[in-house]
Design an enzyme around this catalytic site. Structure first.
Site, PDB file in Angstrom:
ATOM      1  N   ARG A  68     -14.627  15.517  -6.716  1.00  0.00           N
ATOM      2  CA  ARG A  68     -14.120  16.547  -7.611  1.00  0.00           C
ATOM      3  C   ARG A  68     -14.328  16.106  -9.048  1.00  0.00           C
ATOM      4  O   ARG A  68     -14.638  14.954  -9.310  1.00  0.00           O
ATOM      5  CB  ARG A  68     -12.621  16.748  -7.367  1.00  0.00           C
ATOM      6  N   ARG A 125      -8.804  14.924 -16.114  1.00  0.00           N
ATOM      7  CA  ARG A 125      -7.677  15.857 -16.246  1.00  0.00           C
ATOM      8  C   ARG A 125      -7.581  16.321 -17.696  1.00  0.00           C
ATOM      9  O   ARG A 125      -7.650  15.484 -18.598  1.00  0.00           O
ATOM     10  CB  ARG A 125      -6.365  15.155 -15.879  1.00  0.00           C
ATOM     11  N   ARG A 130     -10.691  -5.835 -11.842  1.00  0.00           N
ATOM     12  CA  ARG A 130      -9.364  -5.522 -12.399  1.00  0.00           C
ATOM     13  C   ARG A 130      -8.470  -6.743 -12.357  1.00  0.00           C
ATOM     14  O   ARG A 130      -8.783  -7.736 -11.676  1.00  0.00           O
ATOM     15  CB  ARG A 130      -8.710  -4.361 -11.656  1.00  0.00           C
TER      16      ARG A 130
HETATM   17  C1  FAD Z   1      -7.513  -3.794  -1.710  1.00  0.00           C
HETATM   18  C2  FAD Z   1      -6.829  -2.715  -0.955  1.00  0.00           C
HETATM   19  C3  FAD Z   1      -5.845  -1.978  -1.586  1.00  0.00           C
HETATM   20  C4  FAD Z   1      -5.198  -0.960  -0.899  1.00  0.00           C
HETATM   21  N1  FAD Z   1      -4.249  -0.235  -1.570  1.00  0.00           N
HETATM   22  C5  FAD Z   1      -3.638   0.766  -0.937  1.00  0.00           C
HETATM   23  C6  FAD Z   1      -2.691   1.564  -1.639  1.00  0.00           C
HETATM   24  O1  FAD Z   1      -2.426   1.359  -2.830  1.00  0.00           O
HETATM   25  N2  FAD Z   1      -2.085   2.569  -0.956  1.00  0.00           N
HETATM   26  C7  FAD Z   1      -2.368   2.833   0.365  1.00  0.00           C
HETATM   27  O2  FAD Z   1      -1.779   3.769   0.920  1.00  0.00           O
HETATM   28  N3  FAD Z   1      -3.236   2.089   1.051  1.00  0.00           N
HETATM   29  C8  FAD Z   1      -3.888   1.064   0.434  1.00  0.00           C
HETATM   30  N4  FAD Z   1      -4.791   0.302   1.125  1.00  0.00           N
HETATM   31  C9  FAD Z   1      -5.022   0.570   2.562  1.00  0.00           C
HETATM   32  C10 FAD Z   1      -4.107  -0.257   3.510  1.00  0.00           C
HETATM   33  O3  FAD Z   1      -4.350  -1.628   3.327  1.00  0.00           O
HETATM   34  C11 FAD Z   1      -4.398   0.186   4.964  1.00  0.00           C
HETATM   35  O4  FAD Z   1      -4.020   1.526   5.114  1.00  0.00           O
HETATM   36  C12 FAD Z   1      -3.658  -0.610   6.036  1.00  0.00           C
HETATM   37  O5  FAD Z   1      -3.745  -1.986   5.831  1.00  0.00           O
HETATM   38  C13 FAD Z   1      -4.251  -0.306   7.412  1.00  0.00           C
HETATM   39  O6  FAD Z   1      -3.497  -0.955   8.410  1.00  0.00           O
HETATM   40  P1  FAD Z   1      -4.159  -1.404   9.789  1.00  0.00           P
HETATM   41  O7  FAD Z   1      -3.052  -1.889  10.642  1.00  0.00           O
HETATM   42  O8  FAD Z   1      -5.046  -0.336  10.321  1.00  0.00           O
HETATM   43  O9  FAD Z   1      -5.145  -2.611   9.397  1.00  0.00           O
HETATM   44  P2  FAD Z   1      -4.828  -4.084   8.888  1.00  0.00           P
HETATM   45  O10 FAD Z   1      -3.749  -4.056   7.865  1.00  0.00           O
HETATM   46  O11 FAD Z   1      -6.135  -4.662   8.495  1.00  0.00           O
HETATM   47  O12 FAD Z   1      -4.278  -4.836  10.177  1.00  0.00           O
HETATM   48  C14 FAD Z   1      -5.148  -5.265  11.215  1.00  0.00           C
HETATM   49  C15 FAD Z   1      -4.633  -6.594  11.721  1.00  0.00           C
HETATM   50  O13 FAD Z   1      -5.386  -6.966  12.874  1.00  0.00           O
HETATM   51  C16 FAD Z   1      -5.547  -8.367  12.878  1.00  0.00           C
HETATM   52  N5  FAD Z   1      -6.717  -8.671  13.699  1.00  0.00           N
HETATM   53  C17 FAD Z   1      -7.974  -8.184  13.564  1.00  0.00           C
HETATM   54  N6  FAD Z   1      -8.772  -8.668  14.533  1.00  0.00           N
HETATM   55  C18 FAD Z   1      -8.017  -9.478  15.301  1.00  0.00           C
HETATM   56  C19 FAD Z   1      -8.272 -10.277  16.460  1.00  0.00           C
HETATM   57  N7  FAD Z   1      -9.496 -10.300  17.047  1.00  0.00           N
HETATM   58  N8  FAD Z   1      -7.271 -11.001  16.973  1.00  0.00           N
HETATM   59  C20 FAD Z   1      -6.039 -10.990  16.409  1.00  0.00           C
HETATM   60  N9  FAD Z   1      -5.731 -10.244  15.317  1.00  0.00           N
HETATM   61  C21 FAD Z   1      -6.708  -9.492  14.771  1.00  0.00           C
HETATM   62  C22 FAD Z   1      -5.750  -8.711  11.415  1.00  0.00           C
HETATM   63  O14 FAD Z   1      -5.417 -10.057  11.170  1.00  0.00           O
HETATM   64  C23 FAD Z   1      -4.787  -7.739  10.731  1.00  0.00           C
HETATM   65  O15 FAD Z   1      -3.532  -8.334  10.469  1.00  0.00           O
HETATM   66  C24 FAD Z   1      -5.508  -0.688   0.455  1.00  0.00           C
HETATM   67  C25 FAD Z   1      -6.506  -1.427   1.086  1.00  0.00           C
HETATM   68  C26 FAD Z   1      -7.182  -2.395   0.383  1.00  0.00           C
HETATM   69  C27 FAD Z   1      -8.303  -3.133   1.070  1.00  0.00           C
END
Ligand code: FAD
Length: 383
Positions: free
Chosen positions: A176, A180, A282
């Protein structure tokens, strides 16, 4: 446990694994969760900094924002959320500006006192109207805002973040008009926005605090662990499930360079750096994520983005043509797996905000409870 209760194995104690685990535990199933990290909460993990006492967002800043009332009620059921507005600044060409680009940014940048309609008309003059069919990020930005604003606020940051020229990124990234014509500098439009008072990890620990849930940290998942379980919910990387045997899906990873300071260092939570000559994207000053707390000292992260190598933490899925083709191959194989459901940001190879992650995990858990015997490999389409 009743005879109908299932033995569930969940890989990952991030939001995806925790939310599904809690729902199935409450329904009477026995849930075992493994995570290779020494803590729960995945990438949302927060902890108190030992030197300053500040709550640190260990894997980068996380601000909760959503329009989904059920998700908002869900997180508030486990933790108090304090009001928080994300107001980002950027340093570009030796000056500090307000983001997202708004009327204040435009007036500062051009040294003008435009009112909304005047600014809109002015930017229309700057826009490159010869671009009728924008295909790249650069085309799209030039068409919307013209060269000056594009180079100051979009070009360098995007190049550093994705490690390639904005000419090589699709136009769809800048969907988009990214400007703003008022003084609203609230980064997000969502109705509900806030920060967990005690951090995300405390919230996830409470989600996992149920007698039917066992959490095993520092534990890598091994395919042999499937034996003895009725179903696996896998929130690890989908290519990892197959031992990366077709190749690795591309991600960007982040390096954080931590430093501390007595007092306040930059006066805001997030300061972007738009110039290509500055190697980081940042700096985040974590105490500003908890404005209700008081701390003398300050802890900050300089954030560097680069290509993810084996052994790095995968952060942002690249999802260009090549990656989507490889994803398609893994998806086809995943559809053939039995008694496993892939979910979350890694399991479906998508960037997901926290609220979307929780929404999808709630829907996934409900789907399983409705009919455990016909649970598909995916409850969303990863493509
Ligand atoms: C830099 C950054 C900033 C962000 N900021 C925001 C924000 O401001 N607002 C927002 O809403 N969202 C934000 N997000 C998104 C947010 O981080 C995700 O929505 C969230 O972490 C997703 O959760 P998940 O459980 O799917 O994955 P994850 O948090 O990645 O959890 C997956 C877990 O699985 C484990 N795992 C993976 N493979 C294995 C294995 N083989 N054996 C054992 N354990 C394993 C990992 O260790 C991990 O702990 C951001 C993401 C990033 C990268």
């Amino acid at each position: 446990m009743s005879p109908e209760s299932k033995r569930i194995l969940i890989v990952g104690a991030g939001l995806s694994g925790a939310v599904v685990g809690r729902m199935l535990a409450e329904a009477g199933h026995a849930v075992k969760i493994v995570d290779r990290r020494p803590h729960v909460a995945g990438n949302c993990h927060t902890e108190r900094d030992a030197d300053t006492g500040v709550m640190v967002h260990v894997y980068g800043p996380h601000i909760f924002h959503t329009d989904d009332a059920e998700v908002w009620d869900y997180v508030n059921g486990f933790e108090t959320f304090r009001p928080y507005r994300n107001r980002v600044k950027t340093t570009s060409g030796g000056a500090v500006y307000s983001l997202p680009v708004n009327l204040h940014t435009i007036n500062q940048f051009y040294g003008r006192t435009f009112r909304p309609a005047e600014a809109r008309a002015f930017l229309e003059e700057q826009a490159d109207t010869t671009i009728t069919d924008p295909r790249t990020f650069e085309d799209q930005a030039l068409r919307f805002v013209g060269r000056d604003l594009y180079e100051a606020f979009f070009k360098g940051y995007t190049q550093k973040q994705w490690g390639c020229s904005p000419r090589d990124l699709p136009a769809s990234i800048l969907k988009r008009l990214p400007v703003r014509f008022n003084y609203d500098d609230n980064y997000f439009f969502h109705r509900f926005q806030g920060m967990p008072e005690n951090g995300y990890t405390v919230m996830v620990e409470r989600i996992l605090d149920h007698p039917n849930i066992q959490v095993h940290l520092n534990t890598d998942f091994d395919r042999r662990d499937m034996a003895g379980h009725d179903h696996v919910f896998y929130s690890g990387p989908i290519d990892g499930w197959f031992g990366f045997d077709l190749g690795r899906l591309g991600y960007r990873t982040l390096d954080f360079e931590r430093f501390t300071h007595d007092g306040d260092w930059q006066g805001c939570a997030v300061m972007n750096y738009g110039d290509v000559g500055v190697p980081f994207t940042r700096i985040t000053e974590h105490k500003y994520f908890a404005p209700w707390e008081e701390h003398e000292g300050s802890v900050l992260y300089r954030e560097f983005s680069r290509a993810c190598e084996p052994g790095d933490i995968p952060y942002y899925p690249i999802r260009q043509m090549n990656e989507k083709a490889l994803l398609g191959q893994y998806l086809e194989r995943a559809q053939g797996e039995r008694h496993v459901t892939f979910l979350g940001r890694l399991g479906t190879y998508r960037y997901l905000d926290m609220d979307v992650t929780i929404r999808e995990a709630l829907d996934c858990g409900r789907r399983y409870l409705a009919d455990p015997d016909s649970m598909p490999a995916f409850t969303v389409d990863p493509l």
